[in-house]
Design an enzyme around this catalytic site. Sequence first.
Site, PDB file in Angstrom:
ATOM      1  N   ASP A 234      36.655  33.231  41.217  1.00  0.00           N
ATOM      2  CA  ASP A 234      35.336  32.867  41.720  1.00  0.00           C
ATOM      3  C   ASP A 234      35.255  31.412  42.175  1.00  0.00           C
ATOM      4  O   ASP A 234      34.400  31.061  42.980  1.00  0.00           O
ATOM      5  CB  ASP A 234      34.264  33.129  40.654  1.00  0.00           C
ATOM      6  CG  ASP A 234      34.026  34.617  40.426  1.00  0.00           C
ATOM      7  OD1 ASP A 234      33.409  34.967  39.402  1.00  0.00           O
ATOM      8  OD2 ASP A 234      34.456  35.418  41.274  1.00  0.00           O
ATOM      9  N   HIS A 349      29.474  41.083  43.337  1.00  0.00           N
ATOM     10  CA  HIS A 349      30.661  40.707  44.091  1.00  0.00           C
ATOM     11  C   HIS A 349      31.372  41.921  44.663  1.00  0.00           C
ATOM     12  O   HIS A 349      31.462  42.963  44.025  1.00  0.00           O
ATOM     13  CB  HIS A 349      31.639  39.938  43.188  1.00  0.00           C
ATOM     14  CG  HIS A 349      31.075  38.662  42.651  1.00  0.00           C
ATOM     15  ND1 HIS A 349      31.747  37.887  41.737  1.00  0.00           N
ATOM     16  CD2 HIS A 349      29.922  38.012  42.904  1.00  0.00           C
ATOM     17  CE1 HIS A 349      31.019  36.818  41.437  1.00  0.00           C
ATOM     18  NE2 HIS A 349      29.900  36.875  42.138  1.00  0.00           N
ATOM     19  N   ASP A 351      34.438  42.480  44.979  1.00  0.00           N
ATOM     20  CA  ASP A 351      35.655  42.920  44.296  1.00  0.00           C
ATOM     21  C   ASP A 351      35.342  43.852  43.129  1.00  0.00           C
ATOM     22  O   ASP A 351      36.272  44.358  42.495  1.00  0.00           O
ATOM     23  CB  ASP A 351      36.518  41.740  43.847  1.00  0.00           C
ATOM     24  CG  ASP A 351      35.897  40.887  42.733  1.00  0.00           C
ATOM     25  OD1 ASP A 351      36.598  39.972  42.241  1.00  0.00           O
ATOM     26  OD2 ASP A 351      34.733  41.131  42.364  1.00  0.00           O
ATOM     27  N   CYS A 531      38.968  39.246  39.021  1.00  0.00           N
ATOM     28  CA  CYS A 531      38.038  38.155  38.759  1.00  0.00           C
ATOM     29  C   CYS A 531      38.725  37.023  37.990  1.00  0.00           C
ATOM     30  O   CYS A 531      38.362  35.854  38.123  1.00  0.00           O
ATOM     31  CB  CYS A 531      36.851  38.636  37.930  1.00  0.00           C
ATOM     32  SG  CYS A 531      36.157  40.207  38.412  1.00  0.00           S
TER      33      CYS A 531
END
Lengths: 554, 268
Positions: A234, A349, A351, A531
Site C-alpha cells: 500500500d 482495493h 487487489d 497486501c
Amino acid sequence: MQRHLAAALVTAFAAACAAPGDDASTDDDTGGDVPPKSDSANPDGEDPRGGRSWLFSDVNGVANLDDDDGDGLADFDRAPSAADDDVSVLVFPDTALAALEPGDTVELSLSGDAGDVQIWLGGELLVGDGAGTGPVAVGGDDLGDIEISFGGFGAVAELHLDVVTEGGEVAHSATVALRSAPVIINHHLQPAEHFWAVSVGSNGAFIDTYESVLGDRFTAVSGFRYGGDVWIQDEIEFSALPGDQGQRLDVVIDSIRNRGLADFARDMLVGPGTIARTWGSGFATTYDSFGNLEASPPVTVDGVEYPFGRAYYGRRGNEGIHPAVAAFLADQKVQKPFALDTTWLCVGHVDEFSSFVPDPSSPKGFKLLIADTQLGWDVVQSAPAGMSIGRYGPDHGYFTAGDLIDDRELEAFNDEIQADYLDPILATFKDELGLTEADVIRVPALFERVAGCRAGFAVALVPGTVNLIVANVPGEPVRLFVPDPHFRPSGAGVSEDVFAQDFAARMPDGLEVHFVDNWDTYHLNLGEVHCGTNVRRTPTEDWWTAAAHLLGGQ
Amino acid sequence: MRSLCMLATAIALCVPACAPEDGGEAAPAAIEAGDDWHAWAEAEVARLSRERPEFAAAVLALEPTVTRADTLRFTGPVVRDADAAPLFLHRFSQERDPAVRAALAEALPRTGGRYADALGDLYAAEGDALVREVLVASAWRAPADDALAVIEAALADPAPRVRATAAHTASRHTDGARLTGALAERLSDDAAPVRAAAARALGVHGVAQAAALEPLLADADADVRLAALRALDRTGAIAADPAPAARLTADPDPRVRRLAARIASEVH
C-alpha cells in the site's frame, strides 16, 4: 565509457544506414525503426560538404533525477559526472566533424520541453534548464560529444543544430528529437527481481516461506523500525524506466498514505538508479493505498495496443486515488487508466478481488483472476457439512462447513456481491482490456460484512486467494504465493483443503503454487499476501518504439 | 431486580464510555455490588491473575494492530481463548480511547468466552457511535435473548450508522425475524442506509411485507430501491404482482436495472 560507446554505435549506425535515395526509415541499435530526421535546408539530408552525416537518431532517455555520485544532489542539478549513468550521449561522427570548414560554428538551440532538458559539452551547460533555449554557438574545433540530461518524465523536446559559415550563412541544419521516459508502473508479467515484506514476529511463517523459497531475493523489513506497518504493498508502487542507451531509472511512487512505512522508500530503496516521488498531498483515504493501483499485462483494445498494459484502481463514487496521481498516470499516456467500483469493500482495493498471472499457453500470455462468490459457495457445499473448519470457528463464528452452508444471510450477502459488484467489475475488465471469458479464471471466494468501516462493508471471509504475489524470477519456475485458505480442520494439511485444492487446479499449467499462512497478521487485519508484499520488476519493453503510437509524434 | 442491576451497571459504566462524541476523556467506572457479568468479569480477572498470570498479563497488555482499513483489531492466539473475554471486558471498562474500545468490542465474540450478557449494558452506556456500531454487530454471534435486546435498542439509536448496522445484524442473526415489527418501523427511517438495511433484513428472513416494501421501489435512494426489490423478490411478492418491479428495468441505477431484468425474465 559504455554510455559513449552505446551512443556512438547508435548514432553512427543511423548515419551509415541513411544512404542517398533510401526511404526515411532505418534500423538502429535500439531495436526499432527510427526515421532519421532530415534537415530543413536539404530535405533528403544531403550536405553538399559532407554527405549524409548530420542525421541523428532520436534520443530516448530517462529522467536524470537519481544521485549516482552520492553528492546529495539529483544528477540533473549538476554537470554530468563519471558516475552518472543516466545521461544520453549524442556522438558526432568523425565525418560530421571533418565536414566543418574553418570558421564554421555550430549553433545549438532547444524547443519543446526545454525546461526538462540540459545540453552539456565538456562539462559546460550550453542550453536547457538553467541556460535558456539558445542559440549558443560552438566553434567547429570545440564541438564534440554532447551529453543530454533530462529533468522530468515524458519530456519532449528538439535540439536544433545549425552549421553557420564564417559569412553567417546556415549551411546545414539538423534536428534531434529528445524524449524522456514516461512513468510506467510494473505489471505481473515482468520478471521479478526482489521482494519485500515486513517482519513483525507474528508473521513468522509468512516470512519463513519467502525466505526459504526466494533466498536472497527477499528482504524482511524490520517491523520495529516501521511501527509494525505490514502493508508494504500500500505504501509504494514500483515503476522501471529504460532508456535507449542502456539507462534504467526505477521510480518508486510513494503514496500519501504515510503510515508506519512512510520513510521506507527513502530509507531502503532510494539510491543510484532509484528515486522516490510522491504525487498529491493532504488527507489520504484508503483509495490512496497502492494495493488499489495495479497494471494489467499488455493488451490490445479496439485495435489499440497497450504494450505496458493499462493501469486500474478502485473508486467509490467520486472518491478514488488522489486526483494528482490519477492525472499524472493519465498524462503518461502509455497505460490509459480506468476505474473499478470498490464501493462495497471495507478496505476498497482492487487487489482484494482481482489479479493477473502469467499463462504462456494462453493467446494473450496471461489470465485475469477474479473472485467469484457463486463458485465459493459451490466449494463450501462440496465439503462435508460436519467438517470442522478450524480457525473459522473462533475468528468468524463458523465452526463447521455446515455452519456456513446453513447461513442463509451469508449466502444472500455473497449473491448480492456477485450480482451487484463482481459481475459488473468483470464486464468492465473485459471492456477496458479487450478480454473474453477465455482470458478469465474465476476463483472461488466468499465475503462477509464487517462493521466500523469508513468506506464499504465487505471483507474476505475465506482468505482471498486472488490476493497473491507472482514471483516470476528468470531461470526459475513461476511461483505464486497465495493466502492459505485454512478451510480444513486444525492440524490438517493443504492437501485436505477444498479451497486450496480448487485454486491450485484452476491455475495455468506450470505455475508453482505456494500457500502462505497469513491468517493472524494479515487476514484478520483485512488484508492478505499481496497486501503484505512488494516486488521490484525488470522493464521488458522499449517505450520509444512499442508505445510510440500512444506517445504521439513529435 | 435485573432492571435495577442493569441501570446501576449502566450508570457505573457511563463514566468512561459516555464520553462526548469528540472522544474526550472520562474516569473509569466503579464496580457496583450486585452486577452480573461485570462482577463475574472482575472476579475472573482476579482468578486469572492468580492461576494464569502470564496469559492474563499478555491479554491485559495486548496492543491492537492497525488493519488495512486503518481501524484497530486485536489478533493473535491469546484472543482465541475464552479466558480472554473477561479480561477484555475489564479493559473495556477502563479504556478511554473509543477506537480501542471498538477493537475490544469486535474481539469479544472471537474469544469464545462469555460476553453476550454484557452487550446490552455496554451498548446502553456507550457514548461513541462507532463503538456502539461494533457492539451491535458483535451481537450476531450472541444467543437470541441477549442479542435481540441490544439489536432492538440499536434500531432506535440516534446515529444512522448504528441503526443500519442493527438492521444488518438482525438480518444476520438466526432469530432476527423476531424483530419484524422494529424492522418494519425502520422502513420509514430518515436515513436511506437504514431503510435499505431494514428492507434487506425483512427479505433475508422471508418476512412478507409487500405493502410496506413496495413504496420503497420509488425511493430516491438507489440502495433502498435495490434492497426493496430484492426483498420483494425473496418473499415471493414479485411473482404475485410483477408490475411494480417491471418499471425498474428502466431505473437509472444499473444494479437495480439488472436485478429487475433478471426478475422479469424469471417471472416470464
